[in-house]
Scaffold this active site. Structure first.
Site, mmCIF file in Angstrom:
data_model
loop_
_atom_site.group_PDB
_atom_site.id
_atom_site.type_symbol
_atom_site.label_atom_id
_atom_site.label_comp_id
_atom_site.label_asym_id
_atom_site.label_seq_id
_atom_site.Cartn_x
_atom_site.Cartn_y
_atom_site.Cartn_z
ATOM 1 N N SER A 1 0.854 -1.197 0.000
ATOM 2 C CA SER A 1 0.000 0.000 0.000
ATOM 3 C C SER A 1 0.881 1.235 0.000
ATOM 4 C CB SER A 1 -0.860 0.029 1.260
ATOM 5 O OG SER A 1 -0.048 0.291 2.389
ATOM 6 N N ASP A 2 0.327 2.346 -0.456
ATOM 7 C CA ASP A 2 1.027 3.604 -0.196
ATOM 8 C C ASP A 2 0.936 3.825 1.318
ATOM 9 O OD1 ASP A 2 2.371 5.979 -0.270
ATOM 10 O OD2 ASP A 2 1.171 6.887 -1.856
ATOM 11 N N TRP A 3 1.736 4.732 1.813
ATOM 12 C CA TRP A 3 1.880 4.903 3.268
ATOM 13 C C TRP A 3 0.602 5.446 3.912
ATOM 14 C CZ3 TRP A 3 5.311 2.345 1.233
ATOM 15 C CH2 TRP A 3 6.494 1.978 1.853
#
Ligand code: BGC
Length: 747
Positions: free
Chosen positions: A229-231
């Site tokens: 996932s993106d952060w």
């Protein structure tokens, strides 16, 4: 070979679940008793932003010292696949030396509007160029057994409300514009991981989209790495895992791990899905660990790579005989704070703590005749009158004025979009005032995306350095004084005004939705189709030499869509200095079967030529180069008909062209109904002859007809079958029988 299945069998449920999220912001978890070590990831994409253990995540600029290479906006203009491989290669070495298992990049979202806050990190408005450059970057990094994370999948095309907004995009636009770069990079370079974007796509968070992560990415494109996932992008962790999101970064301090465990216990999530995700994560961890090399790198040598990248990527936008400058014969004024403190990169997660920044003033110190005036303060809009006056005085008393202008840091950054496309007022005013007293004025630009240039006709030269990385000063001097001949070409259009841009009316998140109303018409696909005047077109860039294109040859002028053809032509350096030219191939669909942009980039090649030298460039073209995405068959489809092959030096400077005919081997599903028109019926091959002769007869002009045969034919063409009921002797039964028979004939 490790037996990962055996390893997974030995894990407890807690251990399995633990591997699905980060230990902290930059590390994955370890399981010591099973010999699984913790590995580290780092931003990306144009240098390492490895944060030290004591740095807070929010302290974005507190990372180890590293080489700051030019940003994506810059390197894309090199149009040089080998150079992007070289960038990946040095980044891979640095990752090995700094014990980084994955670099978080490349970033390849399409520049939908020049206002996108993160455009400086992305490559282009064109998916073909994007995909080609991402592919070699990934191969370069991964040649060192270090992973990449191709991001942000998909449709993160604005920063405002990026964590909640839904990008509303139709299927064809998605495939042709926003996914095509990812598709190429995944298929051709096999990145170790893909990072989901923050946003939703057509209502569904991309981190929960099985359509994106499983149907398209894994099943259609054959991706076999892990998805992270993106952060902080995870919304519903269990839904994400089911959809194909393997790793949550950085993690949720145990909350989401507990949810996964609960879902498995209460049988709403199969343990098999969890096992598959873990296997994908472990495969990549061990690929890195088992190939770990002891490596060091020479920072000075990598600084020189940064210089080369900036040199090969800068775009000479305009040159009315003023460049290159000569160090011997004139007084040169360098004006503008960027000459002293260049802007080398954009803000946000890609921000590098540079090893050694060179400014143009430092780099030009060997040249005797340079004087300097600050001219303006970089991060304010208002003119400082004393600075302006000093600069104008200096320009007046010099032979040439070189103004170093650009966007302040605060004007463009990750996490928010730009408000407008203008340079600060103080810089525009300075350029105007200097031009009024000095006819030999050159502007050097430091910016991450296009700016309006009200003074474009007043200056004699414009050198676009974009965000050139830490060696930008040396590269600027190399280019200004002709030690390097500029060879970059714009990877995006410079529009005249914001109001001209294709997404101008819809580039706004309203109720957490943003509509991609301009559809396929992004960048030059829009400007060129509408024949709008632009400031500088896609693919444009000047050189200190000239090139002639000649002798275009194609292997055949007619082919089936399952065949391929080669096209070749020659480029000659007709000037007096060594130079490089980026030859571009565009395809134009002439079949009029669906709405398409007037031309689309399908290949390019950068050639290096000594004065008088000629080289042959050869491109191979096959099905996909002519195809559009046909939603009726959920596949790429080539319409039968003519196509132009256009070879040019920019999208608006086509030098050679030829026409070819392609015959489709696929047929689209078709059905005749009562509303099928007589004209439509002609598209079906078996009916073609019959219908055209019927139309001929019906269109025939009687002596007392007021309308011409052509007018009659046009009217009849658009008449649906049911309208025949109005004619004497035709009843409903006959119409139904006709429809049945026609369906029988065409299928
Ligand atoms: C960015 C990513 C980046 C991550 C880690 C996010 O905010 O969107 O591109 O890799 O932070 O810094």
């Amino acid at each position: 070979m490790r037996d990962l299945n055996e390893l997974i069998i030995r894990m407890t449920l807690e251990e399995k679940v633990s591997l699905c999220s980060g230990l902290d912001f930059w590390r994955l978890k370890s399981i010591k008793r099973l010999g699984i070590p913790s590995v580290m990831v780092s931003d990306g994409p144009h240098g390492l932003r490895k944060q030290s253990d004591d740095a807070k995540y929010t302290d974005i600029n507190n990372s180890i010292e590293a080489i700051c290479f030019p940003s994506g906006v810059t390197t894309a203009c090199s149009f040089d696949r080998d150079l992007l491989y070289r960038l990946g290669d040095v980044l891979g070495q640095e990752c090995q030396a700094e014990n980084i298992a994955f670099i978080l990049g490349p970033s390849i979202n399409i520049k939908r509007s020049p206002l996108g806050g993160r455009n400086f990190e992305y490559f282009s408005e064109d998916p073909y160029l994007t995909g080609e450059l991402a592919t070699t970057y990934i191969k370069g990094v991964q040649s060192h057994q270090v992973g990449t994370s191709l991001k942000h999948f998909a449709c993160n095309n604005q920063e405002n409300r990026r964590m909640t907004a839904s990008s509303e995009v139709d299927e064809r636009t998605l495939r042709e514009i926003y996914l095509a770069g990812f598709e190429k990079a995944v298929k051709e370079a096999s990145p170790w991981s893909v990072m989901t974007s923050y946003n939703r796509l057509n209502g569904i968070f991309t981190s929960e989209s099985s359509y994106l992560l499983t149907d398209i990415l894994r099943n259609e494109w054959g991706f076999n790495g892990c998805v992270m996932s993106d952060w902080g992008a995870v919304n519903d962790r269990v839904a994400g895992l089911k959809a194909g999101l393997d790793l949550e970064m950085p993690g949720s301090r145990g909350t989401n791990d507990a949810k996964i465990k609960r879902a498995i216990k209460n049988k709403t999530l199969s343990e098999e899905i969890l096992n598959e995700s873990i296997e994908r994560i472990l495969t990549k961890i061990f690929e890195y660990v088992d190939n770990k090399k002891e490596m060091t790198f020479n920072k000075e040598a990598h600084h020189q790579v940064a210089r080369q990248l900036a040199n090969e990527s800068a775009v000479l936008l305009k040159n009315e005989g003023i460049l290159p400058l000569s160090a011997n014969d004139c007084q040169i004024a360098f004006i503008g704070e960027f000459a002293k403190t260049p802007r080398i990169q954009g803000g946000g997660s890609s921000h590098i703590k540079p090893y050694r920044v060179s400014s143009a003033l430092d780099a030009v110190s060997e040249v005797g005749c340079i004087s300097y005036a600050q001219g303006f303060v970089t991060d304010v809009d208002e003119t400082q009158i004393d600075l302006l006056n000093d600069a104008v005085e200096l320009a007046k008393s010099s032979d040439v004025a070189v103004i170093f202008a650009g966007l302040p840091d605060a004007f463009e950054s990750e996490a928010y979009d730009r408000q407008h496309m203008k340079l600060p007022n103080c810089q525009n005013e300075l350029i105007e005032k200097v031009c009024a007293v000095q006819s030999n004025t050159v502007v050097v630009l430091h910016n991450g995306s296009p700016v309006e240039m009200p003074w474009v006709n007043e200056v004699k030269g414009i050198l676009e350095m974009y965000l050139g990385g830490e060696a930008v000063g040396e590269a600027t001097i190399d280019l200004l004084f002709g030690h390097t001949n500029p060879s970059g070409k714009l990877a995006e259009t410079f529009p005249l005004r914001l109001e001209d841009t294709p997404a101008y009316l819809s580039y706004q998140v309203i109720d957490d939705e943003i509509y991609y109303d301009e559809k396929l018409f992004v960048g030059y696909r829009y400007y060129d189709t509408k024949e709008l005047p632009v400031l500088f077109p896609f693919g444009h860039g000047c050189s200190y030499t000239t090139f002639e294109y000649h002798d275009l040859v194609v292997s055949q002028t007619s082919m089936r869509d399952d065949e391929s053809l080669t096209l070749s032509f020659k480029v000659t350096n007709t000037g007096s200095v060594f130079g490089k030219e980026v030859a571009q191939l565009y395809v134009q669909d002439l079949t009029s079967s669906v709405i398409r942009p007037i031309k689309e980039l399908k290949n390019f090649e950068k050639v290096a030529l000594e004065p008088g030298e000629t080289k042959i460039i050869t491109f191979e073209l096959s099905q996909r180069d002519f195809a559009y995405y046909e939603v009726k068959i959920s596949d790429w489809y080539v319409s039968t008909g003519n196509y132009h092959l256009l070879v040019g030096s920019s999208s608006r400077d086509i030098r050679l062209q030829t026409k070819i005919f392609i015959e489709s081997t696929k047929s689209l599903p078709s059905k005749v109904t009562q509303n099928t028109t007589l004209g439509d019926l002609m598209k079906y091959k078996p009916l073609n002859k019959m219908i055209s002769s019927v139309l001929e007869i019906m269109g025939e002009k009687n002596d007392n007809d007021a309308i011409s045969k052509e007018m009659k034919l046009a009217m009849i063409q658009d008449m649906p079958i049911r309208a025949l009921r109005s004619f004497k002797g035709v009843d409903n039964y006959m119409i139904e029988t006709l429809v049945k028979t026609l369906n029988h004939l065409i299928n």
